[in-house]
Design an enzyme around this catalytic site. Sequence first.
Site, short mmCIF file in Angstrom:
data_model
loop_
_atom_site.label_atom_id
_atom_site.label_comp_id
_atom_site.label_asym_id
_atom_site.label_seq_id
_atom_site.Cartn_x
_atom_site.Cartn_y
_atom_site.Cartn_z
N ASP A 151 0.79 -1.24 -0.12
CA ASP A 151 0.08 0.01 0.09
C ASP A 151 0.92 1.52 0.15
OD1 ASP A 151 -1.86 -1.87 0.34
OD2 ASP A 151 -2.95 -1.13 2.07
N HIS A 308 3.42 -2.06 3.45
CA HIS A 308 3.45 -0.80 2.87
C HIS A 308 4.96 -0.67 2.34
CE1 HIS A 308 0.12 -0.76 5.81
NE2 HIS A 308 -0.07 0.38 5.18
#
Length: 436
Positions: A151, A308
């Site tokens: 992400d 992430h």
Amino acid sequence: MSRLSTILLLATTAVYASVTPAHESHTENKLPSNRWYHEDDHPVHALFKRGPVGDGIIYPAIGTPDWSAGFPPATADTTTLPKAWVDALNAAAAAGKIPDIPQSTSTNGLDPVYPSGYDPSSAIVCSSTAKCVTPGDVWDAPPGVIALSFDDGPLPASDQLYQFLASHSEHVTHFFIGTNILLYPDQFKTAFETNQDDIAVHTWTHPYMTTKSNLEVVAEIGWTIELIHNSTGGRIPKYWRPPYGDSDMRIRAIAKEVFGLTTVIWNQDTDDWTLSEPVPLTTPEKIQQQMTQWLTGPKTPGLVILEHELSDLSVKSFMDAYPMMVSNGWTRTSLAQLDAGSVYQNAWNSTSQVIPAKVGDLAVKPPARASTTSAKPTATTTKKPASSSLSSGKPGSSNKPLGNQKSGATHFSAASLALSGVIAVIIAVAVGIIMA
């Protein structure tokens, strides 16, 4: 030319004909195949890596002023939304497809709270923040499979991640933030054009989505899809992940009914995004402990770990855990490829043919796949031996030739074998002349 020279020339010609492998006639009148490209699993791609294929429309070059023109630079503007998106929202609402659930509120970045009388765990609201699971959303991977995704990119920290993924022949899904694509076009190009990874939606500005109005939800999702569409040769993403995992029945419905998106959440979270925060909620050591527990534990269900590409520390947490994914026999696959279907709504992947379509065209489908081409093995049927090394490549790969591949042996035609007898006679005559 002497008789001996003539005879030797004939012999040489015959020898050449006898050792030339048989081929189909190059002038044979055959109709071209109805498939103009090879699928990604075709062996030719190991030799010639094709760049992304587009929909035939020329889009502005990524990173240029023309490319970013018309997109909101910061907030997800609702005043300039394309009419087609607004009309689609209104039509879905009028048809009763968008639940009438009030917006939540979030104070100081804390989890959203709904008005009194609306239970986030109820079937009516079903908030994913409250861990309410709706059929059709992606939370788990098949047994033995780890779905790879990241992400918040693209960002400067993405560079190290992309190099690592490429060096290990891994493909992942990137849930990109729209404004980050505008800010870091070079990283976007590396992910899509160089690594040929899968691109998905993580909204325009990364808000708690349940706090937004219907029109604001359309803007957050729509602008991001439009930028990805214009930057990938016309591809329309098939998946999105709500920031903070914050979604409910209203948000899911808008994503699906207006844009055709499938919602993705996760089943494990390391809090790696906080590693670069002033007060982290975790440490690299704690993350490795969690990864060790998950990767050496039961393989049912498969893993969808929230990770992430936000900072060097978060990227390193993945790279440090990667050897355990391999040594413990996990099948690694890009999250967008979990169902062995298309990655995009109008294309199978980041290199295949694209069907031209506008954002919000729910009728669009990916190109038909030729029945003569074997589909990629699904994540649930691809097995990886526990002793696989880091250099073993993608799951399900093999060094064995496929059934339609030829070995390196030379094949001779029946005519070339017959010529060998003629050669023997010619050589014998030549020898007789020389000896005379």
